[in-house]
Scaffold this active site. Structure first.
Site, PDB file in Angstrom:
ATOM      1  N   ARG A   1       1.207  -3.282 -15.654  1.00  0.00           N
ATOM      2  CA  ARG A   1       0.812  -4.501 -14.925  1.00  0.00           C
ATOM      3  C   ARG A   1      -0.474  -4.275 -14.149  1.00  0.00           C
ATOM      4  O   ARG A   1      -1.322  -5.164 -14.048  1.00  0.00           O
ATOM      5  CB  ARG A   1       1.939  -4.918 -13.959  1.00  0.00           C
ATOM      6  CG  ARG A   1       3.141  -5.512 -14.686  1.00  0.00           C
ATOM      7  CD  ARG A   1       4.342  -5.586 -13.769  1.00  0.00           C
ATOM      8  NE  ARG A   1       4.067  -6.303 -12.548  1.00  0.00           N
ATOM      9  CZ  ARG A   1       4.601  -6.016 -11.360  1.00  0.00           C
ATOM     10  NH1 ARG A   1       5.468  -5.023 -11.237  1.00  0.00           N
ATOM     11  NH2 ARG A   1       4.287  -6.723 -10.308  1.00  0.00           N
TER      12      ARG A   1
ATOM     13  N   ASP B   1      10.468   0.630 -14.386  1.00  0.00           N
ATOM     14  CA  ASP B   1       9.518   0.061 -13.427  1.00  0.00           C
ATOM     15  C   ASP B   1       8.251   0.911 -13.362  1.00  0.00           C
ATOM     16  O   ASP B   1       7.145   0.378 -13.261  1.00  0.00           O
ATOM     17  CB  ASP B   1      10.136  -0.070 -12.034  1.00  0.00           C
ATOM     18  CG  ASP B   1       9.097  -0.554 -11.037  1.00  0.00           C
ATOM     19  OD1 ASP B   1       8.594  -1.677 -11.231  1.00  0.00           O
ATOM     20  OD2 ASP B   1       8.744   0.195 -10.116  1.00  0.00           O
TER      21      ASP B   1
ATOM     22  N   HIS C   1      13.088  -1.326   3.477  1.00  0.00           N
ATOM     23  CA  HIS C   1      11.894  -1.239   2.636  1.00  0.00           C
ATOM     24  C   HIS C   1      10.824  -2.179   3.157  1.00  0.00           C
ATOM     25  O   HIS C   1      11.103  -3.325   3.493  1.00  0.00           O
ATOM     26  CB  HIS C   1      12.246  -1.629   1.191  1.00  0.00           C
ATOM     27  CG  HIS C   1      11.076  -1.586   0.272  1.00  0.00           C
ATOM     28  ND1 HIS C   1      10.626  -0.416  -0.291  1.00  0.00           N
ATOM     29  CD2 HIS C   1      10.236  -2.552  -0.150  1.00  0.00           C
ATOM     30  CE1 HIS C   1       9.570  -0.663  -1.038  1.00  0.00           C
ATOM     31  NE2 HIS C   1       9.302  -1.958  -0.967  1.00  0.00           N
TER      32      HIS C   1
ATOM     33  N   LYS D   1      14.270  -0.556  -7.746  1.00  0.00           N
ATOM     34  CA  LYS D   1      14.264   0.781  -7.133  1.00  0.00           C
ATOM     35  C   LYS D   1      15.262   0.844  -5.982  1.00  0.00           C
ATOM     36  O   LYS D   1      15.947   1.841  -5.779  1.00  0.00           O
ATOM     37  CB  LYS D   1      12.845   1.122  -6.636  1.00  0.00           C
ATOM     38  CG  LYS D   1      11.901   1.420  -7.788  1.00  0.00           C
ATOM     39  CD  LYS D   1      10.462   1.572  -7.346  1.00  0.00           C
ATOM     40  CE  LYS D   1       9.828   0.247  -7.048  1.00  0.00           C
ATOM     41  NZ  LYS D   1       8.401   0.142  -7.183  1.00  0.00           N
TER      42      LYS D   1
ATOM     43  N   SER E   1      10.558  -5.471  -9.484  1.00  0.00           N
ATOM     44  CA  SER E   1      10.046  -4.099  -9.371  1.00  0.00           C
ATOM     45  C   SER E   1      10.587  -3.434  -8.099  1.00  0.00           C
ATOM     46  O   SER E   1      11.141  -2.330  -8.136  1.00  0.00           O
ATOM     47  CB  SER E   1       8.509  -4.160  -9.357  1.00  0.00           C
ATOM     48  OG  SER E   1       7.959  -2.955  -8.924  1.00  0.00           O
TER      49      SER E   1
HETATM   50  N1  URA Z   1       5.563  -2.751  -4.869  1.00  0.00           N
HETATM   51  C1  URA Z   1       6.324  -2.450  -5.944  1.00  0.00           C
HETATM   52  O1  URA Z   1       7.100  -1.499  -5.924  1.00  0.00           O
HETATM   53  N2  URA Z   1       6.198  -3.227  -7.044  1.00  0.00           N
HETATM   54  C2  URA Z   1       5.379  -4.285  -7.126  1.00  0.00           C
HETATM   55  O2  URA Z   1       5.335  -4.947  -8.139  1.00  0.00           O
HETATM   56  C3  URA Z   1       4.584  -4.582  -5.997  1.00  0.00           C
HETATM   57  C4  URA Z   1       4.712  -3.800  -4.869  1.00  0.00           C
END
Ligand code: URA
Length: 437
Positions: free
Chosen positions: A168, A161, A82, A187, A183
């Site tokens: 947010r 999320d 990622h 995932k 966050s």
């Molecule tokens: N990418 C994400 O998936 N979440 C965040 O809070 C910031 C970047």
């Protein structure tokens, strides 16, 4: 349990328990806690912070708020990668076939671009017919058959999320370390891989502009991953200028293909080798970085990494002929050079602005549902520290609309600073964060 009490506890600097965090996330996902109360909680967390224990609990609660992908049907160690996102970041397109060609299974979920950063799915759709909308069953079968599959977020992965991120975004609570780490990692954990290699970007095109913050985020995510039983490692890398030379969907795919032929830009190739090495080590295929690099160089030299990309594109419905003949990728109708306005050296490049140039040309989304033009973008010919003479090309610009091209060119020239003194090139790899470091 009452949300009001939890908000007050956090506002007063208290530490939330695992039970309180699970209740809050489950109730918010089920719409039993309104956005205004969750906004207040996010702001309280923003100012008071979270302990590592709280951050781990928040991540696990968000990961478990929807489907948890079960990759047990896939043989061997499944490794995911990622990136926190940046400009010209086409790493997954070159890196995943390289690693798969070395024998590590890639079962990856990717996203689309938003704002100035691109997304892997959009880039892959430059191959006519390519689809990431595959079922979980197809996904697993494909990994077992060819060692690589990438799917879009078709499952209900971490819905908490999704809701929280949107909240947010409009309440000025995005840039908090615990919230970002939870966050991203929620995932990743829900996506099911056994090992995770993170590329945490830092610099003017990144989310974490300061190196110190990028390292802190990397440490937080590595801790969360390892505590959740996933082998996690992070590479902190430079995003103070675009990665490689190409910025724009099909142009980036073309650069990824060139890299698989051993003809890619030096910085991009080096990042793929570094991330790839840690993926091979995590996947149990290499003992150390030296051995891993040798393996990765070999699959480029013998063409098996390129072949793996071809198989992957074909398996997901794309035109594999475009891997061998990139002329079949989408093409822009207007191609122009951007000449240097004076002699000198390339100093600072405002990286985010370069991403915005591609967005202006039509290569990115203004909103979640906008269509994008896969053919447009830029190919940079000069990067930080390079010398340039008046009139030499700084970049080639690819467009389908004259007005957009003019706007993008003006922004590009404002983002490229030419200085009289030679500027030091940025270090690409800033450091590696492991559980022990
Ligand atoms: N990418 C994400 O998936 N979440 C965040 O809070 C910031 C970047």
């Amino acid at each position: 349990m009452r949300m009001y009490d939890l908000i007050m506890k956090k506002r007063n600097g208290g530490t939330l328990t695992e039970e309180e965090i699970s209740y809050m996330i489950a109730a918010y996902t089920a719409d039993r806690i309104p956005d205004y109360q969750m906004s207040a909680m996010m702001m309280a967390i923003y100012f008071k912070g979270m302990t590592q224990k709280e951050t781990v609990a928040l991540t696990m609660a968000m990961a478990q708020s929807g489907d948890m992908m079960d990759l047990d049907g896939i043989e061997g160690v499944k490794v995911d990668k990622h990136s926190t996102g940046g400009v010209g970041d086409k790493t997954s397109i070159a890196l995943t076939p390289m690693v798969a060609a070395c024998g590590v299974n890639i079962a990856k979920m990717s996203g689309r671009g938003l704002g100035h950063t691109g997304g892997t799915i959009d880039k892959l759709e430059s191959f006519e017919g390519f689809s990431t909308g595959i079922t979980a069953e197809q996904f697993k079968r494909q990994v077992n058959e060819i060692g690589i599959a990438i799917m879009g977020q078709t499952l209900d992965i971490a819905p908490a999320d999704k809701k929280l991120y949107a909240l947010r975004d409009v309440t000025a609570t995005v840039d908090n370390m615990s919230l970002i780490a939870s966050s991203i990692m929620s995932k990743k954990l829900a996506s099911g891989a056994d090992a995770i290699v993170l590329d945490v970007k830092t610099g003017s095109g990144a989310f974490m502009q300061e190196e110190e913050d990028a390292f802190a985020l990397a440490r937080e995510m590595v801790t969360i991953g390892n505590r959740a039983g996933r082998k996690t490692i992070a590479v902190v890398s430079d995003m103070d200028q675009p990665l490689g030379c190409a910025v724009g969907n099909a142009l980036e795919v073309q650069e990824a293909i060139a890299t698989l032929k051993g003809e890619g830009p030096e910085d991009f190739t080096e990042l793929c080798m570094t991330l790839g090495s840690y993926m091979l080590i995590a996947g149990g295929q290499a003992e150390d970085e030296k051995e891993a690099r040798k393996m990765l160089a070999a699959v480029i030299a013998d063409g098996s990494a390129l072949k793996k990309l071809e198989m992957f594109v074909q398996a997901q419905g794309g035109n594999p002929a475009a891997v061998l003949n990139p002329d079949l990728l989408p093409k822009a109708s207007i191609v122009e050079e951007i000449p240097a306005p004076k002699d000198g050296f390339i100093g600072k490049i405002d990286c985010q602005e370069i991403g915005i140039c591609s967005l202006i040309l039509g290569g990115g989304r203004e909103t979640k549902d906008s269509a994008i033009d896969l053919s447009v973008g830029l190919v940079l010919h000069r990067k930080t520290g390079d010398a340039v003479a008046f009139g030499e090309s700084l970049a080639t610009i690819y467009a389908n609309d004259r007005k957009k091209l003019d706007m993008a060119r003006e922004r590009f020239l404002n983002a490229y600073h030419i200085t009289e003194e030679k500027v030091q090139k940025n270090a690409l790899i800033k450091g590696i964060v492991t559980e022990a470091s």
